[in-house]
Design an enzyme around this catalytic site. Structure first.
Site, PDB file in Angstrom:
ATOM      1  N   HIS A  51      -1.916  -8.873   2.031  1.00  0.00           N
ATOM      2  CA  HIS A  51      -1.571  -7.607   2.684  1.00  0.00           C
ATOM      3  C   HIS A  51      -2.571  -7.295   3.791  1.00  0.00           C
ATOM      4  O   HIS A  51      -2.393  -7.730   4.927  1.00  0.00           O
ATOM      5  CB  HIS A  51      -1.513  -6.501   1.635  1.00  0.00           C
ATOM      6  CG  HIS A  51      -0.881  -5.222   2.110  1.00  0.00           C
ATOM      7  ND1 HIS A  51      -0.152  -5.114   3.271  1.00  0.00           N
ATOM      8  CD2 HIS A  51      -0.861  -3.967   1.565  1.00  0.00           C
ATOM      9  CE1 HIS A  51       0.296  -3.887   3.413  1.00  0.00           C
ATOM     10  NE2 HIS A  51      -0.137  -3.156   2.400  1.00  0.00           N
TER      11      HIS A  51
ATOM     12  N   HIS B 269       7.037 -12.953   9.434  1.00  0.00           N
ATOM     13  CA  HIS B 269       7.010 -11.649   8.784  1.00  0.00           C
ATOM     14  C   HIS B 269       8.146 -11.599   7.781  1.00  0.00           C
ATOM     15  O   HIS B 269       9.211 -12.195   7.985  1.00  0.00           O
ATOM     16  CB  HIS B 269       7.166 -10.525   9.814  1.00  0.00           C
ATOM     17  CG  HIS B 269       6.871  -9.161   9.272  1.00  0.00           C
ATOM     18  ND1 HIS B 269       7.807  -8.418   8.604  1.00  0.00           N
ATOM     19  CD2 HIS B 269       5.737  -8.416   9.286  1.00  0.00           C
ATOM     20  CE1 HIS B 269       7.276  -7.270   8.246  1.00  0.00           C
ATOM     21  NE2 HIS B 269       6.014  -7.237   8.642  1.00  0.00           N
TER      22      HIS B 269
ATOM     23  N   ARG C 199       4.068  -4.021  17.381  1.00  0.00           N
ATOM     24  CA  ARG C 199       2.647  -3.667  17.240  1.00  0.00           C
ATOM     25  C   ARG C 199       1.770  -4.746  17.880  1.00  0.00           C
ATOM     26  O   ARG C 199       0.721  -4.443  18.454  1.00  0.00           O
ATOM     27  CB  ARG C 199       2.291  -3.478  15.767  1.00  0.00           C
ATOM     28  CG  ARG C 199       3.082  -2.354  15.082  1.00  0.00           C
ATOM     29  CD  ARG C 199       2.822  -2.326  13.589  1.00  0.00           C
ATOM     30  NE  ARG C 199       3.221  -3.588  12.963  1.00  0.00           N
ATOM     31  CZ  ARG C 199       2.954  -3.915  11.692  1.00  0.00           C
ATOM     32  NH1 ARG C 199       2.275  -3.079  10.927  1.00  0.00           N
ATOM     33  NH2 ARG C 199       3.355  -5.072  11.200  1.00  0.00           N
TER      34      ARG C 199
ATOM     35  N   ASP D  52      -1.077  -8.731  12.842  1.00  0.00           N
ATOM     36  CA  ASP D  52      -2.378  -9.293  12.470  1.00  0.00           C
ATOM     37  C   ASP D  52      -2.843 -10.397  13.427  1.00  0.00           C
ATOM     38  O   ASP D  52      -4.027 -10.744  13.430  1.00  0.00           O
ATOM     39  CB  ASP D  52      -2.309  -9.856  11.051  1.00  0.00           C
ATOM     40  CG  ASP D  52      -1.962  -8.782  10.036  1.00  0.00           C
ATOM     41  OD1 ASP D  52      -2.630  -7.740  10.032  1.00  0.00           O
ATOM     42  OD2 ASP D  52      -1.001  -8.975   9.263  1.00  0.00           O
TER      43      ASP D  52
ATOM     44  N   SER E 260       0.822  -1.214   0.000  1.00  0.00           N
ATOM     45  CA  SER E 260       0.000   0.000   0.000  1.00  0.00           C
ATOM     46  C   SER E 260       0.857   1.266   0.000  1.00  0.00           C
ATOM     47  O   SER E 260       0.577   2.215  -0.743  1.00  0.00           O
ATOM     48  CB  SER E 260      -0.955  -0.002   1.192  1.00  0.00           C
ATOM     49  OG  SER E 260      -0.277  -0.218   2.411  1.00  0.00           O
TER      50      SER E 260
END
Length: 467
Positions: A302, A348, A357, A403, A272
């Site tokens: 994504h 990742h 995060r 996520d 993005s």
């Protein structure tokens, strides 16, 4: 003057400018706006880039492997973005500051404990921590810009509820191009040196209007009645939560503040962010550039990852029940791997440790929803999956990413519509994309045009070469 001396002079000039700014901030009756502060910073940064290129521009910066060309340019050093850098061991840093540091340093809402995204946007653009007064002014500015053109409202209202929320989101953002300040200024022949100013205005309008777009999509698709008005005395995250129908849950509002902040930017190379930069390099306005970003974010590799995590967790829970033993969880993880599937939310492309995060969301859950059954399962998975993945040899990085947690937090507060989750991600990602577009225009970033090769050309290059 040598390039090294020039660079030193530029750095000294920037330090002096910062010192003058600090004195100004402490004595001025009116705080600087974000645009005013950015206008001060741009000339020094232009000189800094010139000095860096003069000193290092002809130096080689890492080899390019044929595997990188075939492998999606993975890890290829090819972009410059100062707003955020992803370190394999430390995770994301925003202008050099870690997530725990920005959680501590950025201004908070009255009575709140999570950072305000308004402050994060200021940090991304300037490298500086804003004052409470500056953040409040930014909240009010965005509220004043938040209304949608009637034709955009009509576009959204005419979309069938079966059209994916991300498709609706992209449609609405792209349609905002109708009133682009940059497109209008470009047609009127604005100087290249001034490109950043209408880009800034478009970026501010874009971010300001996203809560209204997201709220309208949510209520049209999932119900919820008439859309409330933006409250000019509230912060951005409160207004987003209110438009979605969750402002009566203060902890959800706090979650939105954290969520937008930590999802805002993740260096310049993710799909993005890079899409926004690439499209923007053609001098497409920020609405067109961000609309393209959203189409990339909508992909399952994504922005859809948190949905896959939630689906996997619920399947596990339905099979082994709530409050299952560690052995039962471990067995289910192994069954996933033996079926040729991945454990979603783990591993990742860059990180080689637990995503900071993820940890920020984990701390939020421990504080606000420690007894939630799905969070308890997430906690078990966190303690079990890395060991299983290491034993199975399935991942260079067996640790959880962002996520692995976000979907569980959203469902706890009743936002159960998984197809909408990527819209929230998109609202967040606008902060990073918009910041990068503004700086690209300020620095005169060129049109992106990398060189491509055919497979036959690759073979020819190496035909007569040894190892």
């Amino acid at each position: 003057m040598s390039s090294a001396a020039l660079r030193s002079a530029v750095q000294q000039s920037r330090r002096s400018a910062l010192a003058r700014s600090a004195r100004f901030a402490s004595t001025s009756a009116k705080a600087q706006t974000l645009k005013e502060r950015l206008a001060e910073l741009i000339p020094a940064e232009i000189e800094n880039v010139k000095a860096t290129r003069a000193e290092h521009g002809k130096k080689s910066f890492g080899p390019v492997l044929v595997d990188q060309l075939y492998g999606g340019m993975r890890g290829l050093p090819a972009l410059i973005w100062d707003g955020s850098v992803l370190d394999a061991d430390e995770g994301i840093r925003f202008r050099g500051k870690s997530i725990p540091e920005i959680q501590q340093a950025l201004p908070k809402a009255p009575g709140g404990s999570e950072p305000l995204p308004e402050g994060l946007f200021w940090l991304l653009l300037t490298g500086e921590i804003p004052t409470q007064e500056q953040v409040t002014a930014l909240s009010k500015d965005w509220a004043a810009r938040s209304s949608l053109p009637s034709f955009v409202e009509e576009i959204l209202d005419r979309c069938p509820p079966t059209l994916h929320p991300m498709s609706q989101f992209s449609l609405a953002v792209t349609a905002l191009n109708h009133d682009s300040a940059f497109a209008k200024a470009y047609q009127q022949g604005i100087s290249k040196k001034e490109y950043w100013q209408p880009t800034f205005e478009d970026a501010m309008d874009l971010i300001a209007k996203l809560p209204n777009i997201a709220g309208r999509i949510y209520r049209n698709v999932y119900g919820g009645g008439k859309l409330p008005a933006i409250d000019a005395d509230k912060d951005y995250s409160y207004n987003l939560a209110n438009l979605l129908g969750f402002a009566d849950k203060p902890d959800f509002v706090e979650l939105m503040r954290l969520y937008i902040t930590i999802h805002s930017d993740h260096e310049g190379g993710n799909v993005s962010a890079h899409t926004g930069k690439l499209v923007g390099s053609a001098l497409s306005d920020p609405f067109l550039a961000f609309g393209a970003s959203l189409n990339g974010l909508a992909g399952p590799l994504h922005g859809l990852a948190n949905q896959e995590v939630l689906i996997w967790l619920r399947k596990m829970q339905s099979k082994i029940g709530e409050n299952a033993s560690d052995d039962a969880v471990r067995e289910y993880v192994w069954s996933t791997l033996k079926a040729g599937q991945v454990v979603p939310g783990y591993g990742h492309a860059v990180l080689r440790k637990t995503d900071p995060r993820y940890m920020a969301q984990r701390e939020f859950a421990l504080k606000h929803l420690p007894e939630n059954p799905l969070f308890k399962l997430v906690n078990q998975v966190y303690n079990i999956v890395p060991g299983v993945l290491l034993e199975a040899g399935k991942a260079k990085n067996p640790w959880p990413n962002v996520d692995a947690h976000s979907g569980v937090l959203l469902t706890h507060y009743g936002l159960n519509q998984m197809n909408f989750y990527t819209v929230l991600f998109g609202v967040s990602r606008a902060f990073g994309v918009a910041s990068q577009l503004i700086w690209d225009r300020a620095l005169g970033a060129p049109l992106e045009r990398p060189k491509s090769y055919s497979t036959e050309a690759i073979k020819k290059i190496f035909k007569d070469k040894t190892a």
